[in-house]
Scaffold this motif. Structure first.
Motif, PDB file in Angstrom:
ATOM      1  N   LEU A   1       0.847  -1.187   0.000  1.00  0.00           N
ATOM      2  CA  LEU A   1       0.000   0.000   0.000  1.00  0.00           C
ATOM      3  C   LEU A   1       0.883   1.237   0.000  1.00  0.00           C
ATOM      4  O   LEU A   1       1.788   1.362   0.834  1.00  0.00           O
ATOM      5  CB  LEU A   1      -0.913   0.003   1.234  1.00  0.00           C
ATOM      6  CG  LEU A   1      -1.801   1.228   1.452  1.00  0.00           C
ATOM      7  CD1 LEU A   1      -2.815   1.383   0.326  1.00  0.00           C
ATOM      8  CD2 LEU A   1      -2.525   1.128   2.800  1.00  0.00           C
ATOM      9  N   TYR A   2       0.619   2.134  -0.944  1.00  0.00           N
ATOM     10  CA  TYR A   2       1.377   3.385  -1.051  1.00  0.00           C
ATOM     11  C   TYR A   2       0.392   4.528  -0.911  1.00  0.00           C
ATOM     12  O   TYR A   2      -0.621   4.591  -1.627  1.00  0.00           O
ATOM     13  CB  TYR A   2       2.089   3.455  -2.398  1.00  0.00           C
ATOM     14  CG  TYR A   2       3.202   4.474  -2.462  1.00  0.00           C
ATOM     15  CD1 TYR A   2       4.195   4.526  -1.492  1.00  0.00           C
ATOM     16  CD2 TYR A   2       3.263   5.390  -3.511  1.00  0.00           C
ATOM     17  CE1 TYR A   2       5.235   5.443  -1.561  1.00  0.00           C
ATOM     18  CE2 TYR A   2       4.296   6.314  -3.597  1.00  0.00           C
ATOM     19  CZ  TYR A   2       5.278   6.331  -2.609  1.00  0.00           C
ATOM     20  OH  TYR A   2       6.300   7.253  -2.684  1.00  0.00           O
ATOM     21  N   CYS A   3       0.678   5.443   0.015  1.00  0.00           N
ATOM     22  CA  CYS A   3      -0.267   6.505   0.350  1.00  0.00           C
ATOM     23  C   CYS A   3       0.351   7.891   0.201  1.00  0.00           C
ATOM     24  O   CYS A   3       1.550   8.072   0.457  1.00  0.00           O
ATOM     25  CB  CYS A   3      -0.743   6.354   1.798  1.00  0.00           C
ATOM     26  SG  CYS A   3      -1.761   4.894   2.111  1.00  0.00           S
ATOM     27  N   LEU A   4      -0.471   8.863  -0.146  1.00  0.00           N
ATOM     28  CA  LEU A   4      -0.100  10.262  -0.024  1.00  0.00           C
ATOM     29  C   LEU A   4      -0.316  10.662   1.435  1.00  0.00           C
ATOM     30  O   LEU A   4      -1.372  10.399   2.009  1.00  0.00           O
ATOM     31  CB  LEU A   4      -0.963  11.145  -0.925  1.00  0.00           C
ATOM     32  CG  LEU A   4      -1.024  10.828  -2.427  1.00  0.00           C
ATOM     33  CD1 LEU A   4      -1.645  12.003  -3.173  1.00  0.00           C
ATOM     34  CD2 LEU A   4       0.336  10.504  -2.998  1.00  0.00           C
ATOM     35  N   HIS A   5       0.679  11.336   2.018  1.00  0.00           N
ATOM     36  CA  HIS A   5       0.670  11.544   3.468  1.00  0.00           C
ATOM     37  C   HIS A   5      -0.319  12.627   3.912  1.00  0.00           C
ATOM     38  O   HIS A   5      -0.896  12.530   5.001  1.00  0.00           O
ATOM     39  CB  HIS A   5       2.083  11.899   3.944  1.00  0.00           C
ATOM     40  CG  HIS A   5       2.413  11.373   5.288  1.00  0.00           C
ATOM     41  ND1 HIS A   5       3.624  10.818   5.616  1.00  0.00           N
ATOM     42  CD2 HIS A   5       1.687  11.308   6.419  1.00  0.00           C
ATOM     43  CE1 HIS A   5       3.632  10.441   6.881  1.00  0.00           C
ATOM     44  NE2 HIS A   5       2.463  10.736   7.390  1.00  0.00           N
ATOM     45  N   TRP A   6      -0.494  13.686   3.132  1.00  0.00           N
ATOM     46  CA  TRP A   6      -1.425  14.772   3.442  1.00  0.00           C
ATOM     47  C   TRP A   6      -1.989  15.309   2.133  1.00  0.00           C
ATOM     48  O   TRP A   6      -1.368  15.161   1.071  1.00  0.00           O
ATOM     49  CB  TRP A   6      -0.721  15.910   4.198  1.00  0.00           C
ATOM     50  CG  TRP A   6      -0.328  15.562   5.601  1.00  0.00           C
ATOM     51  CD1 TRP A   6       0.863  15.015   5.997  1.00  0.00           C
ATOM     52  CD2 TRP A   6      -1.108  15.722   6.783  1.00  0.00           C
ATOM     53  NE1 TRP A   6       0.860  14.820   7.363  1.00  0.00           N
ATOM     54  CE2 TRP A   6      -0.328  15.251   7.877  1.00  0.00           C
ATOM     55  CE3 TRP A   6      -2.393  16.237   7.030  1.00  0.00           C
ATOM     56  CZ2 TRP A   6      -0.791  15.265   9.187  1.00  0.00           C
ATOM     57  CZ3 TRP A   6      -2.856  16.250   8.351  1.00  0.00           C
ATOM     58  CH2 TRP A   6      -2.059  15.773   9.406  1.00  0.00           C
ATOM     59  N   PRO A   7      -3.116  16.002   2.170  1.00  0.00           N
ATOM     60  CA  PRO A   7      -3.704  16.508   0.927  1.00  0.00           C
ATOM     61  C   PRO A   7      -2.974  17.713   0.331  1.00  0.00           C
ATOM     62  O   PRO A   7      -3.080  17.943  -0.874  1.00  0.00           O
ATOM     63  CB  PRO A   7      -5.132  16.885   1.335  1.00  0.00           C
ATOM     64  CG  PRO A   7      -5.079  17.101   2.812  1.00  0.00           C
ATOM     65  CD  PRO A   7      -4.045  16.140   3.319  1.00  0.00           C
TER      66      PRO A   7
END
Length: 296
Positions: free
Chosen positions: A106-112
């Motif tokens: 799973l790869y996520c963007l940390h903040w918008p």
């Protein structure tokens, strides 16, 4: 029935372990042994990020635990200074190398990053490419509010598999969780036992720390458990994934000891009513490049 092997199905069919170890603020020196201890205690998800500066030590802990790679779900995250299309692809390569993995689960963007959302969109498009190429099994976001999810949907194709957000009894994110349910997004809680309040010494207020809450203590005593156990079980019974953090092997083992009891619906509703509407961590709109410079 909830068990240590319980998973939540993501919107692309991937199984996400409901219970994992977070390594936020775990020093490199502590991370490897914490990961090894967690995997030895039955955890099957490890949650890290490039900004934590401990991805290599996560890999070291996984090797030391001698658990089959296919049995461990690994999440890492893209920091906001790495946003942009080419920048995100390069940052992913670096994270992948530090983790020593052919595929990241799973790869996520940390903040918008609403102050430069065009860079957020470009980073998400890079994540979509990584998913299409099979270099990641799922992609998600962290700390997105509904308006950020809306803006993402206007320009991108893939719906985030998860949104990892601050959630604990004092800030239960009910409205956001309803949005997630409409969109097919799994909610994952960071600070599931209220750790964000304890991480911010600039706002010390014991009343904001759920570990000291009298209601939780009463429910804990009824089950011969701790307030931390009660909070973690509450998340799980409400269908929320959790990633509690600890570096102490005994605490790591204790945290996952939540599968031999169940909260009643009355107890769940009582905990729901502890909501204050107050965050302990940063709000999405507070996180900008100045914030990033302080954290990186």
């Amino acid at each position: 029935m909830l068990t240590p092997d319980t998973t939540l199905t993501l919107n692309n069919g991937i199984a996400l372990p409901a219970f994992g170890l977070g390594v936020y603020r775990s020093s490199p020196a502590d991370t490897a042994q914490a990961v090894a201890a967690a995997l030895g205690a039955g955890y099957r998800l490890i949650d890290t990020a490039s900004v934590y500066h401990n991805e290599a030590e996560v890999a070291e802990g996984m090797r030391a635990a001698n658990v089959a790679r296919d049995d461990v779900f690994v999440t890492t995250k893209l920091w906001i200074t790495e946003y942009g299309y080419d920048e995100a692809l390069a940052a992913f390569d670096a994270s992948q190398a530090r983790l020593g993995l052919d595929v990241i689960d799973l790869y996520c963007l940390h903040w918008p990053l609403p102050v430069a959302f065009e860079q957020t969109l470009a980073a998400w498009q890079a994540a979509e490419r990584l998913l299409a190429e099979g270099r990641v099994r799922a992609i998600g976001v962290c700390n997105f509010a509904p308006e950020h999810l809306d803006r993402l949907a206007e320009h991108c194709t893939v719906v985030p598999a998860i949104n990892q957000v601050e959630r604990h009894p004092y800030f239960n994110q009910l409205a956001l969780r309803r949005e997630h349910a409409k969109r097919g997004i799994v909610t994952q809680a960071w600070s599931p036992i209220g750790g964000a309040a304890r991480y911010r010494p600039d706002t010390p207020d014991p009343a904001r720390d759920p570990l000291t809450d009298a209601t939780l203590a009463t429910i804990a005593a009824a089950h011969d458990k701790t307030p931390a156990h009660i909070m973690l079980r509450w998340h799980l019974q409400r269908g929320i994934a959790v990633v509690p953090k600890s570096i102490r092997p005994e605490r790591i083992a204790d945290n996952i000891d939540v599968f031999d009891f169940a909260l009643t619906e009355t107890e769940l509703e009582t905990i729901d009513r502890l909501e204050t509407g107050q965050r302990s961590g940063a709000a999405p709109d507070e996180v900008d490049f100045e914030y990033a410079a302080r954290r990186h």
